[in-house]
Design a protein around this motif. Structure first.
Motif, PDB file in Angstrom:
ATOM      1  N   ALA A   7      -5.840  -4.322   9.691  1.00 33.99           N
ATOM      2  CA  ALA A   7      -5.020  -4.160   8.479  1.00 33.99           C
ATOM      3  C   ALA A   7      -5.814  -4.543   7.238  1.00 33.99           C
ATOM      4  O   ALA A   7      -5.733  -3.867   6.209  1.00 33.99           O
ATOM      5  CB  ALA A   7      -3.754  -4.995   8.589  1.00 33.99           C
ATOM      6  N   SER A  11      -6.682  -1.979   4.279  1.00 37.50           N
ATOM      7  CA  SER A  11      -6.229  -2.384   2.953  1.00 37.50           C
ATOM      8  C   SER A  11      -7.382  -2.398   1.948  1.00 37.50           C
ATOM      9  O   SER A  11      -7.251  -1.894   0.829  1.00 37.50           O
ATOM     10  CB  SER A  11      -5.581  -3.760   3.039  1.00 37.50           C
ATOM     11  N   VAL A  37       0.243   3.303   9.109  1.00 40.61           N
ATOM     12  CA  VAL A  37      -0.035   3.230   7.681  1.00 40.61           C
ATOM     13  C   VAL A  37       0.811   4.299   7.010  1.00 40.61           C
ATOM     14  O   VAL A  37       0.758   5.471   7.388  1.00 40.61           O
ATOM     15  CB  VAL A  37      -1.528   3.474   7.385  1.00 40.61           C
ATOM     16  N   VAL A  69      -7.929   6.965   6.871  1.00 47.35           N
ATOM     17  CA  VAL A  69      -6.702   6.691   6.124  1.00 47.35           C
ATOM     18  C   VAL A  69      -6.883   7.019   4.649  1.00 47.35           C
ATOM     19  O   VAL A  69      -5.979   7.560   4.017  1.00 47.35           O
ATOM     20  CB  VAL A  69      -6.269   5.226   6.320  1.00 47.35           C
TER      21      VAL A  69
END
Length: 78
Positions: A7, A11, A37, A69
């Motif tokens: 994570a 992030s 996500v 992502v």
């Protein structure tokens, strides 16, 4: 630990790509043994950028590469 580490990596990648977008980690209690996500747009709609549900074994398939992502984010904002 592995969820938190992944994570943090995702992030950091999202913040690096789009510094003006806020990034929240687990604003609600997460599903057990899942890694997802999502993008919450201004109108309140949600776009899933990545989901590890249904992936694996091995366990490493449940987690995305941060670049994957970021690319999903960019394509959903375009």
């Amino acid at each position: 630990r592995v969820y938190g580490r992944n994570a943090a990596a995702v992030s950091a990648a999202l913040r690096g790509a789009m510094a003006h977008l806020p990034v929240d980690i687990n604003p609600r209690p997460p599903r057990r043994n899942s890694f997802e996500v999502s993008l919450v747009k201004e109108d309140g709609s949600t776009v899933e950028l990545w989901s590890g549900i249904g992936k694996g074994p091995p366990r490493k398939l449940k987690f995305p590469q941060p670049e994957t992502v970021v690319e999903a984010l960019k394509s959903s904002l375009a």
